[in-house]
Motif scaffolding. Structure first.
Motif, short mmCIF file in Angstrom:
data_model
loop_
_atom_site.label_atom_id
_atom_site.label_comp_id
_atom_site.label_asym_id
_atom_site.label_seq_id
_atom_site.Cartn_x
_atom_site.Cartn_y
_atom_site.Cartn_z
N THR A 16 0.83 -1.81 -0.11
CA THR A 16 0.54 -0.21 0.07
C THR A 16 1.19 1.09 -0.26
OG1 THR A 16 -1.52 -1.43 1.30
CG2 THR A 16 -2.11 1.00 0.88
N PHE A 17 2.27 0.98 1.19
CA PHE A 17 2.95 2.15 0.71
C PHE A 17 3.25 2.64 -0.39
CE2 PHE A 17 7.03 4.12 2.22
CZ PHE A 17 6.49 5.47 3.00
N VAL A 19 2.45 2.33 -3.73
CA VAL A 19 1.63 2.38 -4.63
C VAL A 19 1.70 4.11 -4.18
CG1 VAL A 19 0.33 0.78 -5.96
CG2 VAL A 19 -0.76 1.60 -3.53
N ARG A 20 1.86 4.34 -2.97
CA ARG A 20 1.35 5.75 -3.10
C ARG A 20 2.98 6.45 -3.02
NH1 ARG A 20 -2.37 4.48 3.11
NH2 ARG A 20 -3.81 4.67 1.72
N TYR A 21 3.69 6.57 -1.83
CA TYR A 21 4.85 7.61 -1.36
C TYR A 21 5.63 7.05 -2.81
CZ TYR A 21 9.39 9.17 0.40
OH TYR A 21 10.67 9.54 0.24
N VAL A 23 6.00 6.96 -5.92
CA VAL A 23 4.99 7.71 -7.43
C VAL A 23 5.45 8.70 -6.20
CG1 VAL A 23 3.05 7.68 -8.59
CG2 VAL A 23 3.66 5.35 -8.27
N LEU A 24 4.88 9.34 -5.56
CA LEU A 24 4.89 10.90 -5.12
C LEU A 24 6.01 11.18 -4.89
CD1 LEU A 24 2.04 12.21 -4.62
CD2 LEU A 24 2.96 11.69 -1.70
N ALA A 25 6.73 10.58 -4.21
CA ALA A 25 8.87 11.12 -4.61
C ALA A 25 8.82 11.20 -5.46
CB ALA A 25 9.39 10.11 -3.85
N VAL A 27 7.83 11.94 -9.04
CA VAL A 27 7.04 12.48 -9.90
C VAL A 27 7.42 14.26 -9.66
CG1 VAL A 27 5.04 12.65 -11.50
CG2 VAL A 27 5.62 10.18 -10.86
N SER A 28 7.43 14.02 -8.07
CA SER A 28 6.81 14.73 -7.66
C SER A 28 8.48 16.51 -7.83
CB SER A 28 6.91 15.56 -6.11
OG SER A 28 8.07 15.37 -5.21
N ARG A 29 9.89 15.21 -8.07
CA ARG A 29 10.76 15.47 -8.80
C ARG A 29 11.20 15.76 -10.01
NH1 ARG A 29 10.06 17.02 -3.85
NH2 ARG A 29 11.10 16.13 -2.29
N VAL A 30 10.68 15.44 -11.26
CA VAL A 30 10.77 15.48 -12.65
C VAL A 30 9.71 16.46 -13.20
CG1 VAL A 30 11.78 12.76 -12.84
CG2 VAL A 30 8.96 13.31 -12.86
N HIS A 31 9.77 16.76 -14.15
CA HIS A 31 8.81 17.29 -14.66
C HIS A 31 7.94 16.91 -16.20
CE1 HIS A 31 8.58 22.01 -13.45
NE2 HIS A 31 10.22 21.42 -13.02
N LEU A 32 6.67 16.97 -16.25
CA LEU A 32 5.27 15.62 -16.98
C LEU A 32 5.26 16.54 -18.12
CD1 LEU A 32 3.37 14.92 -14.28
CD2 LEU A 32 4.81 13.18 -14.76
N ASN B 99 -5.39 -1.10 -4.45
CA ASN B 99 -5.35 0.26 -3.27
C ASN B 99 -3.78 0.98 -4.87
OD1 ASN B 99 -5.80 -0.11 -1.38
ND2 ASN B 99 -3.84 -0.78 -0.24
N HIS B 102 -4.64 4.68 -6.08
CA HIS B 102 -3.31 5.26 -5.52
C HIS B 102 -2.44 5.80 -6.00
CE1 HIS B 102 -5.35 4.62 -1.20
NE2 HIS B 102 -5.82 4.06 -1.88
N SER B 103 -1.57 4.91 -6.86
CA SER B 103 -0.62 5.78 -7.67
C SER B 103 -1.15 6.52 -8.75
CB SER B 103 0.02 4.42 -8.14
OG SER B 103 -0.84 3.67 -9.45
N SER B 106 -1.07 9.97 -6.77
CA SER B 106 -0.26 10.16 -6.28
C SER B 106 0.31 10.95 -8.23
CB SER B 106 0.78 9.02 -6.30
OG SER B 106 0.51 8.87 -4.71
N ALA B 110 1.54 14.88 -7.81
CA ALA B 110 2.93 15.38 -7.40
C ALA B 110 3.63 16.54 -7.65
CB ALA B 110 3.84 14.16 -7.79
N PRO B 111 2.77 17.42 -8.58
CA PRO B 111 2.97 18.08 -9.58
C PRO B 111 3.45 19.62 -8.31
CG PRO B 111 2.43 17.07 -10.79
CD PRO B 111 1.99 16.53 -10.05
N ARG B 114 6.16 19.48 -5.44
CA ARG B 114 7.84 19.74 -5.75
C ARG B 114 8.28 20.51 -4.49
NH1 ARG B 114 7.23 18.62 -10.75
NH2 ARG B 114 6.14 19.33 -12.49
N HIS B 118 11.48 15.57 1.42
CA HIS B 118 10.94 14.54 1.53
C HIS B 118 10.56 13.82 2.89
CE1 HIS B 118 10.98 12.29 -1.89
NE2 HIS B 118 13.04 12.98 -1.69
N LEU B 121 6.39 13.88 1.46
CA LEU B 121 5.70 12.87 1.29
C LEU B 121 5.56 11.80 1.98
CD1 LEU B 121 7.84 13.63 -1.85
CD2 LEU B 121 5.46 14.81 -2.03
N GLY B 125 2.34 10.91 2.00
CA GLY B 125 2.01 9.75 1.18
C GLY B 125 1.72 8.73 1.52
#
Lengths: 106, 259
Positions: A16-17, A19-21, A23-25, A27-32, B99, B102-103, B106, B110-111, B114, B118, B121, B125
């Motif tokens: 569960t963690f 699929v959450r963290y 991805v967040l970590a 994607v938040s560090r790249v430009h989509l 689940n 959830h991705s 995320s 995420a955008p 930035r 951590h 996050l 998260g």
């Protein structure tokens, strides 16, 4: 707690963690790219709809389009209220009252 | 919604006129915005306690699941699988599938994160839920430039997390002394809140197309197990919304070329 139960909770926590963290970590560090950003704005309304519609149309598990389905009737009236007033609190309060009254009568 | 928002010159554009964007003001605004969804989550939390006990999970396991996994639907399904004697790998794999959506949340959030370190996050998260995702999406996309929108997110996550732990414990400790809340109608609080959040957001034809596609798909795919119907219907909504947007842009470009 048995070893089995500890492993079960630990495994569930990990996936569960997982699929959450991460991805967040990541994607938040790249430009989509622009097309992906354009797609993202559709996610919240699509998720909302995909939760609301089955909850209204099939509250007991099978499709029930009838006046005795309080979820459907109160849901449709709430949608009209939300669309006309654009007021979240008024929609919640009026919607709950209509739902409870409707359920009382049918 | 505030008076300023009602008086906004463009109806439909939610001008969030929140002047106080301090950390604590954002935190409490996040708590408040999530309360209707917490009300809707209460019956599920209490029922989980009951289901866990009747599945033969110990109180400690049920409480640990709520504290460390913190994902409602997957906890229900895991309790059911446990009761049926399913193997460890089946339970863990099923939890992953349940689940998986959830991705998507995320990627979507995420955008806006930035600038966050951590540790933020990690916390945000770990506590991600359908409800918090939907509430904070609206906050992050609001046009004001508050530097503390993540505190709003934290407030929403904190009230959801606290409520889920309390509900689990109430049913474990009180046992059958607590009436079965399934028939209280509280679950409609969740539905009506989501309706109130959805409707003002339908401001363009592509979003309308996306909503219609997601709605139809959610009924057609309702039979899919493990919450895959929700994930697939969401993806259908995104794909159809994108197609509608591309067609609309082409149409506009075509008109320009004609002129």
């Amino acid at each position: 707690m048995s070893t089995y139960e500890i492993l079960m909770v630990a495994g569930m926590m990990a996936v569960t963690f997982g699929v959450r963290y991460p991805v967040l970590a990541l994607v938040s560090r790249v430009h989509l790219p622009e097309p992906v950003m354009a797609a993202l704005k559709f996610i919240p309304p699509a998720v909302l709809t995909a939760i609301i519609v089955p909850a209204m149309v099939m509250p007991a598990g099978q499709i029930d389009i009838s006046l005795t389905n309080a979820y459907l009737v109160a849901g449709i009236i709430s949608a009209v209220i939300a669309w006309r007033t654009r007021n979240l609190l008024a929609t919640i309060v009026l919607g709950m009252v209509i739902f409870l009254i409707w359920r009382w009568f049918f | 919604m505030t008076k300023q928002a009602v008086l906004s010159p463009q109806p439909g554009v939610q001008t969030v006129a929140r002047h106080d964007t301090s950390r604590s003001a954002e935190f409490w605004a996040g708590v408040r915005a999530t309360i209707p969804l917490v009300v809707g989550a209460i019956p599920f939390g209490i029922i989980f306690g009951a289901v866990a006990v009747s599945s033969g999970l110990g109180a400690g396991t049920a409480a640990a699941m709520s504290a460390f996994v913190f994902a409602g639907s997957s906890q229900f399904i895991a309790a059911g699988l446990y009761a049926s004697g399913a193997g460890l790998m089946i339970i863990i794999l099923t939890t992953f599938i349940v689940n998986l959506r959830h991705s998507l949340y995320s990627v979507s959030l995420a955008p806006y994160m930035r600038h966050l370190p951590h540790r933020w996050l990690l916390i945000l998260g770990f506590t991600l839920t359908d409800e918090t995702f939907l509430v904070v999406s609206q906050r992050y996309t609001a046009p004001d430039a508050s530097p503390n929108k993540h505190w709003f997110h934290f407030g929403s996550a904190a009230i959801m997390y606290t409520n889920w732990q309390l509900c689990t414990w109430i049913r474990i400790l009180a046992g059958s002394a607590v009436a079965n809340p399934e028939n209280w109608g509280l679950d409609f609080a969740l539905v009506v809140t989501f309706i109130g959040m959805l409707m003002p957001g339908i401001r363009s034809r592509p979003i309308l197309v996306s909503v219609l596609a997601a709605g139809i798909a959610s009924l057609v795919l309702a039979g899919l197990p493990n919450r895959l119907g929700l994930l697939a219907a969401t993806l259908a909504g995104v794909v159809f919304g994108l197609i509608a947007e591309i067609l609309k842009n082409r149409h506009i470009a075509g008109n320009r070329a004609d002129a």
